[in-house]
Structure formats: C-alpha cells, structure tokens
Write a protein that holds these residues in place. Sequence first.
Motif, PDB file in Angstrom:
ATOM      1  N   GLY A   1       0.798  -1.229   0.000  1.00 32.16           N
ATOM      2  CA  GLY A   1       0.000   0.000   0.000  1.00 32.16           C
ATOM      3  C   GLY A   1       0.824   1.269   0.000  1.00 32.16           C
ATOM      4  O   GLY A   1       0.277   2.353   0.239  1.00 32.16           O
ATOM      5  N   ALA A   2       2.120   1.159  -0.227  1.00 32.86           N
ATOM      6  CA  ALA A   2       2.959   2.359  -0.174  1.00 32.86           C
ATOM      7  C   ALA A   2       2.671   3.278  -1.367  1.00 32.86           C
ATOM      8  O   ALA A   2       2.739   2.854  -2.514  1.00 32.86           O
ATOM      9  CB  ALA A   2       4.423   1.976  -0.144  1.00 32.86           C
TER      10      ALA A   2
ATOM     11  N   LEU B   1       7.284   6.866  10.306  1.00 35.14           N
ATOM     12  CA  LEU B   1       6.293   7.550   9.473  1.00 35.14           C
ATOM     13  C   LEU B   1       5.042   6.691   9.287  1.00 35.14           C
ATOM     14  O   LEU B   1       3.923   7.198   9.259  1.00 35.14           O
ATOM     15  CB  LEU B   1       6.908   7.918   8.121  1.00 35.14           C
ATOM     16  N   ARG B   2       5.245   5.383   9.170  1.00 35.62           N
ATOM     17  CA  ARG B   2       4.098   4.473   9.080  1.00 35.62           C
ATOM     18  C   ARG B   2       3.239   4.585  10.331  1.00 35.62           C
ATOM     19  O   ARG B   2       2.019   4.588  10.259  1.00 35.62           O
ATOM     20  CB  ARG B   2       4.575   3.024   8.915  1.00 35.62           C
ATOM     21  N   ALA B   3       3.931   4.686  11.492  1.00 37.57           N
ATOM     22  CA  ALA B   3       3.204   4.804  12.760  1.00 37.57           C
ATOM     23  C   ALA B   3       2.356   6.082  12.764  1.00 37.57           C
ATOM     24  O   ALA B   3       1.318   6.151  13.408  1.00 37.57           O
ATOM     25  CB  ALA B   3       4.188   4.803  13.925  1.00 37.57           C
TER      26      ALA B   3
ATOM     27  N   GLY C   1       6.884   3.123   1.983  1.00 35.29           N
ATOM     28  CA  GLY C   1       7.581   1.837   2.069  1.00 35.29           C
ATOM     29  C   GLY C   1       8.946   1.974   1.419  1.00 35.29           C
ATOM     30  O   GLY C   1       9.314   3.057   0.956  1.00 35.29           O
ATOM     31  N   MET C   2       9.681   0.851   1.392  1.00 35.94           N
ATOM     32  CA  MET C   2      11.022   0.941   0.808  1.00 35.94           C
ATOM     33  C   MET C   2      11.300  -0.240  -0.109  1.00 35.94           C
ATOM     34  O   MET C   2      10.882  -1.369   0.158  1.00 35.94           O
ATOM     35  CB  MET C   2      12.092   0.982   1.913  1.00 35.94           C
ATOM     36  N   MET C   3      11.996   0.034  -1.196  1.00 31.92           N
ATOM     37  CA  MET C   3      12.568  -1.022  -2.023  1.00 31.92           C
ATOM     38  C   MET C   3      14.075  -0.822  -1.922  1.00 31.92           C
ATOM     39  O   MET C   3      14.602   0.215  -2.298  1.00 31.92           O
ATOM     40  CB  MET C   3      12.097  -0.882  -3.472  1.00 31.92           C
ATOM     41  N   ARG C   4      14.733  -1.840  -1.380  1.00 32.01           N
ATOM     42  CA  ARG C   4      16.189  -1.745  -1.218  1.00 32.01           C
ATOM     43  C   ARG C   4      16.861  -2.576  -2.297  1.00 32.01           C
ATOM     44  O   ARG C   4      16.752  -3.816  -2.298  1.00 32.01           O
ATOM     45  CB  ARG C   4      16.580  -2.281   0.161  1.00 32.01           C
TER      46      ARG C   4
ATOM     47  N   LYS D   1       3.566   1.142 -11.015  1.00 35.52           N
ATOM     48  CA  LYS D   1       2.149   1.024 -11.385  1.00 35.52           C
ATOM     49  C   LYS D   1       1.250   1.545 -10.284  1.00 35.52           C
ATOM     50  O   LYS D   1       0.166   2.042 -10.538  1.00 35.52           O
ATOM     51  CB  LYS D   1       1.809  -0.435 -11.686  1.00 35.52           C
ATOM     52  N   THR D   2       1.676   1.373  -9.029  1.00 38.90           N
ATOM     53  CA  THR D   2       0.806   1.760  -7.921  1.00 38.90           C
ATOM     54  C   THR D   2       1.332   2.946  -7.125  1.00 38.90           C
ATOM     55  O   THR D   2       0.552   3.736  -6.610  1.00 38.90           O
ATOM     56  CB  THR D   2       0.594   0.558  -6.965  1.00 38.90           C
TER      57      THR D   2
END
Lengths: 352, 474
Positions: free
Chosen positions: A244-245, A266-268, A274-277, A294-295
């Motif tokens: 859902g990021a 930040l989510r809290a 979110g992260m893509m590493r 796409k999202t």
Amino acid sequence: MKKELIKGNEAVIKGAILSGCTHFFGYPITPASEIAQAAAHYLPLTGRTFIQAESEIAAINMVYGAASAGVRTMTASSGPGLSLKQEGISYLAGAELPAVIVDVMRAGPGLGNIFPEQSDYNQMVKGGGHGDYKNVVLAPNCAQEMCDMTMQAFELADQYRVTVVVLTDGNIGQTMEPVEFPEEVKKAPFKEWSVQGDAKTRKNLITSIYMSTDALSKLNIRLQKKYAEIEAKEQMWEDFLIDGAEMVVVAYGIMSRISQNAIEELRAKGLKVGMMRPKTLFPFPKKRLQELAKTAKTFFVTEMCAGQMIDDVKLAIEHRRPVEFYGCYGGRTPAVEELKEAIELAYKKMVR
Amino acid sequence: MEKMETVVKGKPEALCATFDRKEGSDKQTTHYCPGCGHGRVHKLIAEALSDMGLGDKTVFISPVGCSVFAYYYMNTGNVQAPHGRAPAVATGVSRANPNSIVISYQGDGDLAAIGTAEILHAANRGEHLSVFFINNAIYGMTGGQMAPTTLLGQKTQTTPRGRSAMNEGHPIRMAEIIATLEAPIYVERTSCTDTKGIMKTRKAIRKAIKLQSEKKGFTFVEILTACPTGWKKTPSDSIKWIQNELEPYFKPGVYKDVSDKAEPLHRPEMIMDSEEIFKSLGLKKGKTPSSSAAAVEEKRIKIAGFGGQGALTAGVMMATAGMNEGLNVSWIPSYGPEMRGGTANCSVIVSSKRIGNPLVRNPNILIAMNGPSLDAFENDVVQGGTIVVNSSLIERKLSRSDVKAVYVPLTDIAAKVGLKAAANSVALGVFLGLENIFSREGIYEVLKTSLKKKDALEINIKAVNAGFEFAKTL
Ligand SMILES: Cc1ncc(C[n+]2csc(CCOP(=O)(O)OP(=O)(O)O)c2C)c(N)n1
Ligand code: SF4
C-alpha cells in the motif's frame, strides 16, 4: 555455526575463505584496511596468500594474474584506491576474468575524508574504466550480508567470468553484528580456460587485445550478451513495508538502515511509505521498480552523495513518476530525524 | 629471426610451429621489423625452455609494447598484461601456481617508465620470476618516442632536438638499480648484437630460467637490442650503434650473482581440510538462538570514555551477551580523527526487532566514563532516558532534569575490587542492574571467552557484580 559478533569488514574475509578464496592482494586505506588486516591474519594460517602490494594498481594486477591462473582471488579498497584500480578492472573485463573487489566507500572527491559516503556508485556500477563493460555490483547492508554477498560474489564471478564488486561503506564495514557463517568450505571450480603452468592449460591465452575490428566486435557482443543475461536473471532486492505504499523510498547500504527507522516512524504516523532496497546495483532491480511504478505515486531516493543511483531509478521507471531526492555528503551520515523530515516534506508535496 | 639460425637451429618446441594466433594470412614470419631484437630473444627463451623440458610448466607474460604479441610465438601458457604491470600480473600467476615457471617479458617503456613501481617491488619481494628486459632505448610500438633509456642527445619523436638532461633527465640504468636490492639473486646485462653477444644472452637467459626452475628466486636479464625502425637506421647500422653508443652507457656485465648461495624457497602448502579451516577462522559449531524468550524494547546505548577506559570493550561485551540470548544487536565505534581527541565512544543497540541505523545519535542510555564524554553527549540523550555518570572522575551534576541521573563511582568501585581498569566491567554491572535485559551469567560467559587469565577474569566478574549491586541500591 554459532553466531559471531563481528565487523562487516572482517566477515568479508571469513566469508571469502569459506568461498574458496585463496589469494588476497591489497593496499591499506581507511576505512577498508581492516579487510586487508583480516586477510593478512587469516589467510596464511592455512597456507593461503596475502600480499600487501606496492599500490592499488599492483594489487589489482596481482588479482588479474592470480585469476588468470584459475584461483579465487580478491582485493579491497576505498574510493582513491578504486580510482587507481579502474585500469585493471577494465582489463579484467576485457580478458573475462572472474574477480571480487570490495569497495568500502569513503567521502570524496580527491582525498576527501575517511568518513562514509556512497559516491563511488557511478565509478563501480557504470564502469569507471575504459570500454563497454559492467561489473556485477552487490550492496550489503549488514555484517551478515557482508559475508553472504562476498560468498555470492565468488559464485557469480566464476559463473559469468566477470568482476563482482561488493559496494559498501565505512558504517557497514565498521559495524559489529551477529554473523552466522556456513558450515561448508567451497573450492574454486576447475577453470578450463585458465593458465596453470601445466600440459592441460598450455594452449590457453588470457588477453584483452584484439587487433581486428571483427574480433573485438565479437568480444563486445559476447560481453553485452552476458550482461543482458545477468540483467535478466540476477536482479535482487528487498521490500520493506511496501504494501500500500504510495511513496517508495529507494535506498541501499547504510541509507537503507536509516530509511528503515524513518519509515517505521512515518508508518506509525499513518503515512503510506515503504522501501525497495536494491541488493544488486548492477543489475539494477528495474523489474521491481517498474511494478511499483504502477501503484506508487512518488519515488524518493536517498543516498550519501549528491545523487548517483537516482539516475538508475529514473531510467527504470522511465520518468513516469516524480523522483524526490535527499542526499548527504562530505562524510556525514544523516540522522533518522533528518531523513524522516525530508521524506515527510516530499510526502506532503505528493498528497497536496 | 633470419640471422638466428646460425645460433639456434630450427624451431624449438616452446616456439609455435606456425603462428596461428597471428592476424592475417602469413603464419610463418613474425610481426617484428627486419633487424628487430625481440624475435631473437623470444627464440632464445623458447630454446632454453625446450632444452630444459619446461614448455608445459611455463606461463609467459606479454607486456604492452611491440612484444604485446609475444603470445603469437610462445608455445606456453600465455597471459597478456596491462602496460607496465607484467611483474604484478606475474606475481599473481606465480603465487597461484608456485610450480609454474613465470616469465615476465618487458620493454623499456613498460618496465622503466610506467611500470617502475611494479618491477622494483616484484624484485624486492624476490618473486619467483625470470624477468627479461628488452632495452632498445625507444618506444617502438607507439612510433619512436623517448624511452627512459633513451640516450642524451638521441633524437626521437618526442625529443626532436635530442634528449636533454635538463628537460628529460638522464637515461635510467635498471640492471644497476635492481642489483642494489637484497632479494634478486642474479642480475645481468647483455648486448644481443654479434655472435658473442648473442651467446652471452643465451647463457644468461638459460641461467635465469634454470634458477627459477630450482625455485631459487628473482632473476633479471637486461638485453640491449635493436629497434631499427624507431632509430631510423638500417639493421646493420643499428648493431653498430648499440656497440658504439648504447654499450658504453649501459655496460654489459653481471651486476649481481648470489645464485650459488641461494637456497630453494618453497611456498607453504595450502591446508584444504574443512575442520582445520574452521579452526583457523575461530568458528564454532552449533546454533545460537535466533529469538529471545522475552521481548526487549529497543535500547540505544552510547558508551564513552577516554581511550584505555574500555568503553568500546564494554560495548562489545554488551552486544555479545545480547546476541547469545537471541537478541538483535549492533555495535559501531567512533573512528578516525574523532578518536584522537581523547574520547572514544561506541553505539550499541539491543533489540527484539530488526535493527535499523546502527549509529546511535539519541541514546536511551548514556554511560559517561569521563567529563569530556558527558559534555559531548549529555544533550543527545532522549527525554526520559538514563545517564550513568562516573562520579569518580566527573564532579559536576547533570545540567538537565528530564533524564534519570545515575551517579556511580565506577573507577573507585573498580579500584576497590582490585583493578582500576575494570571500571568498564563495573559499568556493565550497573547497566544490567538498571535494565535487566540479559542475565549476569550471560556476561560471565562473555568475560570467560574474552579473558584468558584467571585472575583478570575473577576481578572483572567481581567488578560486574559490584556494579550490579550498586545499581540495585539505587
Ligand atoms: C596506459 C597506457 N599508456 C600508454 C600506452 C601506449 N603504449 C603502448 S606501447 C608503449 C611503449 C612501449 O615501449 P617499450 O616498452 O619500450 O616497448 P617496445 O615497443 O619498444 O618494445 C606505449 C606508451 C598504453 N598501451 N597504455
Ligand atoms: S618498432 Fe622497433 S621494437 Fe618494434 S618491431 Fe619494429 S624494430 Fe622491433
């Protein structure tokens, strides 16, 4: 094995020995010297070779020689040393020799300082030497991965006959963390193309010179094919709170660790971040980024430099989404708070 | 190689019967110019290898220069090296396969200009190599520019008015330089001109290779040869020019020979047994728990003191104990110039969760072992955090009231149990007493593996206990 609390820099050498690496050639430079020191300590205990070369140029050429002779071999350095090694790396690529290089990045340009930065991205990922070549580049973010990715580097190097770079920084190299080493010692496979000073390999030639344009074109076509295959098969990444990021942070190495904290906080607060590493920088995890594009509404790249990986992110998503950036250089590692604020600011811009 | 037939009959086995790797249709003659010295020397080397039956064992390193294509001709294993780096490449080859015969073949630009560092250090390490240094006083391949061995007054493309000492310096005598080093066992310069010179060269090459086959060490043969094309001379004038001009400056002769005293040197055998390798790496079989019984809220700790107070060691022990109980931990020291100012500090994180940034900027717990450390980090501690102050050395009180202050005379307590330097163990005990995240037994275990001396161990255990008890009285 039982876990051991160990510095990433030292985990590299234990991992390398377990991978069947028998020859290390290095030249001291902070913050990579600990790798050479660990090599100098451990390799001779079992009759393996450590040489402190007269320069990084000599070290990479010793690697070139040892790789020609079919053993698993490596070197390690930091920015200024890597700049010197570029000639040798280009030759390794041209001669299709497998080699492993660890780059513990420090701040530049010039002598810069000894504190961490991520400003060697371009010179290691884009091919800092002459000619059309690529290194496979792995990006560990903890001591366990310093071991694991060094081991993986030797496998990939032999599989594709390429140089594999483990690209890390002073923070990850210096951090002690629990590492579980494997209970197996690998051996270098027999390399039928190598030059071993025996009847079987006498016919072999290691070279990167091709006088006719035809022959050199052929080599280049073969190299490009190989790189394409690597791009198709070897992209690695890790998602973190990605569901859902709406904003996807892209960060590697130490910046992924700092981002992790910032994103959790930040989510809290309810932000959809979110992260893509990327775990491989070449091949860059394009497929994953294209899917995410796409999202996700916005990408946010953070690096300890003025922005080098950001170009790859923009290319991967073909500029279809805005790409925000937060960089930090000069050897200063940003605080979680600082990054959090930068992400939040970009986030507000996105939802506005 | 026309004239060579008078000295070497036919093609030796270590020379390719036909030059199949050579581009183009002519696979019989070399790519060298008429009267060039390279081909002769190749043939002498090949002849020596063949006569000694070393063809299979040999790895020939081609340099960058006109002899970049030596691999067209040498029927041996071949490696082509970057410009000037042949001795480093040769080092790698030789160390990887100590039984191979490694020949590093280089021109004067390659060896005495761009590759000066590599040749000196390979020689100085006494690598098991035979180096054949072709001194033709010019850059042949790139079209006749100055070499480091170009004579004063000699005209080249880049010294059109002749080499001047003032602008270009003097020609370098490599054999003499190499001979000053301890490790090389045999250094000779020959002149490959007339039959006598060729015979001397032949002898020197054979000697160098033989010594290597006996594993006796580094040998260096400098060979004066002609480059008629670069010199713009006929082959026969070139020979005269070597004799009249080059030889007086680069005098042929033996510059060092201690080969009769050199003992064979054998590189160590590699141990391949896995158990031995694990042992050498200090790896222990078994499993460490990967999760802890009790969830531990993340603790971010900074321990700081002056060098020698053991702040860094205390941090490592804390992290090790946490690891052994299945917690996630990290430890990172301050490093570089930061360490020289008198305070050394480390960041430790202990957590049930995966750890993010290992650098602790805002600790929950600060252990300040001396005044400068408190001054440096007091304001960084989070609200509601804890500061342990070593009241033996720090007289002042905290300047904040939003944190828990714990004043402990760490150094005095340590002195009381018998060792002032054990203040860091007292601090560990205080930490355990305050935080209770892992057991005292865990710390004992860590102490046991790191302290081999029994009395040191006992004192440190006492120090931990004393710190622990102190914390309990608070
Ligand atoms: C890094 C680099 N710089 C420059 C060159 C160009 N180059 C090729 S050969 C050569 C000089 C060769 O001279 P020498 O070593 O005397 O050998 P010769 O050709 O006379 O046998 C130079 C400068 C190169 N190949 N690589
Ligand atoms: S240019 Fe000189 S060194 Fe090169 S092949 Fe011709 S004669 Fe030999």
